[in-house]
Design a protein around this motif. Structure first.
Motif, mmCIF file in Angstrom:
data_model
loop_
_atom_site.group_PDB
_atom_site.id
_atom_site.type_symbol
_atom_site.label_atom_id
_atom_site.label_comp_id
_atom_site.label_asym_id
_atom_site.label_seq_id
_atom_site.Cartn_x
_atom_site.Cartn_y
_atom_site.Cartn_z
ATOM 1 N N LEU A 178 0.842 -1.202 0.000
ATOM 2 C CA LEU A 178 0.000 0.000 0.000
ATOM 3 C C LEU A 178 0.876 1.250 0.000
ATOM 4 N N LYS A 293 -7.210 -4.488 -2.482
ATOM 5 C CA LYS A 293 -7.516 -3.699 -1.283
ATOM 6 C C LYS A 293 -6.846 -2.335 -1.374
ATOM 7 N N ASP A 296 -8.670 -0.029 -3.678
ATOM 8 C CA ASP A 296 -9.865 0.462 -2.988
ATOM 9 C C ASP A 296 -9.461 1.593 -2.028
ATOM 10 N N VAL A 297 -8.521 1.304 -1.136
ATOM 11 C CA VAL A 297 -8.113 2.288 -0.129
ATOM 12 C C VAL A 297 -7.617 3.575 -0.792
ATOM 13 N N LEU A 298 -6.809 3.435 -1.813
ATOM 14 C CA LEU A 298 -6.195 4.610 -2.439
ATOM 15 C C LEU A 298 -7.180 5.434 -3.275
ATOM 16 N N GLY A 299 -8.401 4.974 -3.343
ATOM 17 C CA GLY A 299 -9.404 5.746 -4.068
ATOM 18 C C GLY A 299 -9.325 5.573 -5.572
ATOM 19 N N VAL A 300 -8.475 4.648 -6.017
ATOM 20 C CA VAL A 300 -8.358 4.394 -7.458
ATOM 21 C C VAL A 300 -9.488 3.471 -7.912
ATOM 22 N N GLY A 301 -9.867 2.565 -7.024
ATOM 23 C CA GLY A 301 -10.931 1.613 -7.346
ATOM 24 C C GLY A 301 -10.360 0.322 -7.893
ATOM 25 N N LYS A 302 -10.981 -0.785 -7.508
ATOM 26 C CA LYS A 302 -10.470 -2.096 -7.925
ATOM 27 C C LYS A 302 -10.527 -2.275 -9.444
ATOM 28 N N ALA B 264 -15.439 1.288 -3.760
ATOM 29 C CA ALA B 264 -14.321 0.346 -3.713
ATOM 30 C C ALA B 264 -13.964 -0.128 -5.115
ATOM 31 N N GLU B 265 -14.984 -0.310 -5.947
ATOM 32 C CA GLU B 265 -14.758 -0.784 -7.307
ATOM 33 C C GLU B 265 -14.398 0.346 -8.263
ATOM 34 N N VAL B 297 -3.898 9.311 1.566
ATOM 35 C CA VAL B 297 -3.924 7.909 1.152
ATOM 36 C C VAL B 297 -5.257 7.553 0.506
#
Lengths: 677, 677
Positions: A178, A293, A296-302, B264-265, B297
């Motif tokens: 991360l 994950k 998701d956390v970084l706001g980029v999206g899976k 998240a996606e 982050v």
């Protein structure tokens, strides 16, 4: 299954006695000193040290202002006996409960990525834990912060990074990955920030600054260099610490913070919206789930994850990587980072990082966008020690093993030289995750993240309340021996640094130390692989076969049992689940009910394309159509236990025994199914 | 400064002897059993246990398949003596280096938030560390995962959460806060996801779904409830595990993953872009810097932080919070979360969480948008134990203290009842961060995050390779005893769970246990505060005054010394920096060169508005204009050491001594400045 009962008792006296006479020491003899031993053979000596460490620590307390005198006297201690009684009872309860834990130390355990920890790491952790330093700042960790920096340097040296690299410990691989992507994100947009800074400070516009796409495609090294250069230019010949210099730094800070492309300040939505180009993470199918994950956390999206296919050996296909990069470019998106997995957690496969590095260089030459390379060596990073100072070689491509009571010479599918090339290319990655608490044999928590350039430090620097000056100074940050303000986490145990430092000090990260153990692990995995695949032919016990997913890329073996003839995948999965249940603890299984341990994993269409696993499905004798519906349940053995070779010399062939028992279980399960049980 | 030399040796025999006769036990007597003692008074007993723990563990190894026999025999051990020698040398080096660490255990240390750790926590950590379980999954931590869940329940019970809450351990407060906001972000957009899911499944549109703004403003409880309800409706009376039910779950999963608002996606850029409304985090000026890091982050950006002013006692001003919320609404932005700080790390102040909760309820009633409430009790969460089962009260508002050799009764500014109301309102927060490794007196790493509703679990659930089914089932997730797939981190030490569990089992989180210690801490801080402010008047030593930032909200005191008359802030800062240097370790200071320890912090215009600190600047006798230029350097003492009260009964008034020495140092520094040295 009557596990273990036919195996007789361990040590073969005569064999051992012969060895005593003048035999040279084997590598595995030396390794045996590093651990307590499956039966705690080195424990008496070590437990004495534990007590001495505690005594030494409390003597330190008594020596700090001894004239202050005690506050808890004997009478009070007597009055407090009820607490001491309760302590004893509750601790005894804990010790009793812990005995239901998994025997990682035993060569009977070939399951998850766990074995014993090195004795120095346990001693180091315990010693520093008593002082309880917090490596967030030197104020509360003057000693262990130093040890963390030294540990980081040891890892960087193993990787092959120059002195201008920067590494620190963290809670584990998930955090390290991360953090790496967090940094990569900042570096990706950095050229645009530098362009804004230059404009704000009245400096000449950079040649690459004409269009956003070109700036976005700058290599990480160039981006960081451009950032450093703008400081050098703006400060010119000013002396550090002068009011004029401080004023320039303040203006630089304002320009940096004020840039419309500073993603830390403005967020992903604003920066990406302004660019009109979406970020993408490129990773092989074998990537760990923590990357989803992180996205998701970084706001980029899976959905920002672009998968690269792997080959039959579960290594990233560089030809497909190139296709993915081309497509991302065509679609007007941009790459945050390309991940190469150095030892996938499920298969132990090592991506051809050297080829990824070469591909980047080739693309840079022809003006295509560059990208950040992140090497996820959370699991396999330590394998690099096999090649230091020069490649140790994995030894002869065959081994002797006992199968059905007969000694045989078996051929090993040792990993190719390609794996060494890939490991050596870690020096060219921009960030490397490596977990001392995995193949470093250090207790949890000990992860690490290493950056090729210490110029990333000013980009993540946080302003803590005890820091009065908020300005950013790359020169100062590079030299700074602080850790806390440059990392994702806050408080963290100094004890972990002491553990890593003491262990690596005593067991060097090269072929005179850690590399020997890594080589043993790889050879053991290859031996297990050969035994699993060859057993029916050698033993004459047909009707059941074991199919390995691929030859080991390092020291993990994934496999599945099958009956003769083609079958529905569901039946094959049922067979292997039933085997797994006999080699693992269920919610109510007692640890002594199990004679051996293996772990499990699965191939699912979510992660692996049919194209990737088709050849394996063929060998497994199942139809491709079945795959999408149910995925494949696999058995998995991580070969980390250091005692197989020595055990074999003592007359115990633990790997052969495991294979025999796995086949025995498979036969039994199939027989039970036939009998309708 | 001849620190400590005039103080004489500790225990006053006669006083102690008088106590021996039939005196009832004080609270502090009982507390004294929980720790090793500043001179390791309980250490002999404890070190014996350490050895017994190690022996017990290695006996476990010998009892696992004893018939396997040893692999390391005596001859081999002898051959390995060179390693044992190197081990001894290097370990001795480590032990020597560690002795330069900071003496947190001494009552002379009143600096950072560190003291001794409880003996049960050290024993628990060490015992489980030998087994080295990894709490990422029960496969490798069958025992300590259970202890983690039990530890989480203990914390939830202390907070006042119902059984439907969910808590787990993590590496520390920074991670816990990040994870809380990560979850809050998912819950914020959840109503829009639920709306999409209902549409995809052909269910009736929800009443609140008509416009995005209203859906965004749904309370967290309603949002989670709506998510649960859609499952209940879609599954109807289907039996769990039937193919029909599995099919519904698959369709639900597709609808959930496919929603255009699944952040998240899709990532922040896409969701925020679609909404045309930017997210905001609302936090008081006293918030920890990790919130800026979290915003970075999470891709929200640090500019997404909206600061709420604090009052003179550094507690969030709810009137200003209301203004901020109104403004955010007017600007068409939306609130990710409102942070209330339960014990700010610099000042120890406790925000009026009860009033924040009431404000939210009031706003919900009149149709204004609701918001997620996050209580950052990383530092102060454990103070809640003072009020369980009922408020213990902080005792008499005065204490006796020795000043300049004379016993005096001094008035204490005990925190108001408001602090208890605030702490008790944690039960209404949606998420609570609480660090066992701070006021829980547990070794690092031990953070924790607690969620009011276990319905957050399906929202963060990761799909690990050993999980074959990717569908989301809130009912299953709520009941699941897994931890790893529901948290931000991956691998983590099961030892931390054993430490927390054993400590809290023996020292209950109520007024019969932990609460006593918390009360002592608060009273000690109030005593230090009173002594610092009153010293010149009582001692007759004028010329220098100490000004405290505010009366303690819990157990931290921030203060600065000043000479008579108004002065430039720069001079005041210089004075306090010089004092700090005498009470802290520099890069080359040896630990024995320092008789006392305090820490530092600063007020900077980056964090605190002039409006907030103006009154303090007046008391400090400096001009408001100076503030923006240089900020204020402050001294800071966290009162966590458990030995002050007992020390005082033994004739050692450590807090009075500290005050005396601080004043002495201030006088000296000023005299030196006058003499032009």
């Amino acid at each position: 299954m009557r596990a273990g009962t036919t195996l007789g008792v361990g040590v073969h006296g005569s064999q051992r006695d012969a060895e005593r006479v003048g035999a040279a020491m084997h590598d595995t003899d030396r390794i045996s000193a590093w651990f307590a031993g499956p039966k705690g053979e080195n424990a008496e000596w070590f437990a004495g040290w534990v007590r001495r460490i505690a005594d030494d620590y409390y003597a330190w307390r008594r020596n700090y202002y001894p004239e202050d005198g005690v506050v808890v006297d004997s009478t009070l201690r007597r009055e407090n006996e009820p607490f001491a009684d309760a302590f004893e009872d509750r601790l005894s309860e804990l010790l009793a409960r812990l005995k239901a834990d998994v025997p990682f130390q035993s060569p009977r355990y070939a399951a998850h990525m766990l074995a014993e920890q090195t004795l120095p790491s346990i001693a180091g952790y315990f010693a520093a834990m008593l002082y309880n330093p917090n490596n967030v700042t030197a104020d509360v960790a003057p000693v262990t912060l130093r040890l963390e920096i030294e540990s980081g340097r040891m890892l960087c040296r193993m990787i092959g990074f120059a002195e201008s690299s920067w590494a620190h410990l963290c809670s584990g691989g998930t955090l390290a990955n991360l953090e790496s992507l967090w940094v990569a994100r900042s570096v990706r947009y950095l050229p645009l920030v530098v362009r804004d800074m230059r404009r704000a400070l009245g400096l000449a516009a950079p040649a690459w600054g004409a269009d956003d796409r070109r700036a976005l495609g700058l290599s990480p090294a160039m981006a960081l260099g451009a950032f450093e250069a703008v400081y050098a230019e703006a400060r010119g010949g000013l002396r550090v610490g002068t009011p004029e210099d401080a004023d320039v730094l303040r203006r630089m800070r304002d320009a940096y913070v004020g840039s419309a492309y500073n993603v830390a300040e403005r967020g992903v939505a604003e920066v990406v919206g302004r660019l009109g180009s979406a970020p993408v993470l490129v990773a092989p199918e074998t990537h760990h789930y923590c990357f989803e994950k992180a996205l998701d956390v970084l706001g980029v999206g899976k959905r920002g994850l672009e998968l690269v296919r792997v080959d039959r050996d579960f290594r990233m296909r560089v030809d497909h990587l190139e296709q993915v990069l081309d497509r991302v470019e065509r679609e007007g998106r941009h790459v945050l980072a390309v991940v190469a997995v150095m030892g996938s957690t499920e298969e132990g496969s090592i991506d051809p990082l050297d080829k990824v590095v070469a591909l980047r260089a080739e693309r840079e030459r022809r003006g295509a966008p560059s990208f950040w390379i992140h090497a996820d060596g959370a699991y396999g990073g330590y394998l690099r020690s096999v090649t230091i100072p020069k490649r140790l070689g994995l030894g002869e491509p065959h081994a002797t093993a006992r199968v059905a009571g007969v000694e045989r010479t078996i051929a090993l599918s040792l990993p190719e030289h390609g794996e060494c090339d890939a490991l050596e290319a870690m020096k060219d990655a921009d960030s490397v995750t490596i977990d001392p608490h995995k193949l470093g044999y250090i207790p949890y928590p000990a992860g690490a993240v290493c950056f090729r350039s210490d110029l990333v430090k000013p980009l993540v620097r946080q302003v803590a309340p005890y820091i009065e000056d908020g300005s950013i100074d790359p020169e100062h940050d590079r030299r700074s021996e602080s850790v806390g303000v440059y990392v994702l986490e806050g408080s963290k145990p100094g004890a972990a640094a002491a553990a890593v430092w003491l262990s690596h000090s005593l067991i060097p990260l090269d072929t005179s130390g850690h590399g020997m153990l890594m080589r043993e692990n790889i050879r053991n995995a290859c031996e297990l692989h050969a035994l699993l695949e060859g057993y029916p032919a050698w033993s004459g016990r047909g009707g059941v076969r074991c199919v390995c997913l691929c030859p080991p890329g390092s020291n993990i073996v994934c496999y599945a049992f099958r009956a003769e003839g083609d079958q529905p995948l569901e039946d094959v999965n049922r067979l292997n689940r039933a085997i797994y249940e006999r080699f693992s603890l269920g919610p109510t299984t007692r640890v002594h009910d199990r004679a051996r341990f293996v772990s499990r994993t699965s191939l699912s269409v979510r992660q692996y394309a049919l194209e990737t696993v088709g050849e394996f499905l063929d060998r497994l004798g199942v139809r491709h159509e079945d795959y999408a519906r149910s995925g494949v349940f696999l058995l998995r053995s991580v070969l980390m236990n250091p005692w197989y070779a020595l055990g074999k010399r003592r007359g115990r062939a633990y790997l052969s025994e495991l294979v025999e028992e796995l086949y025995g279980a498979a036969h039994e399960v199939l027989a039970e199914a036939r009998d309708g049980r």
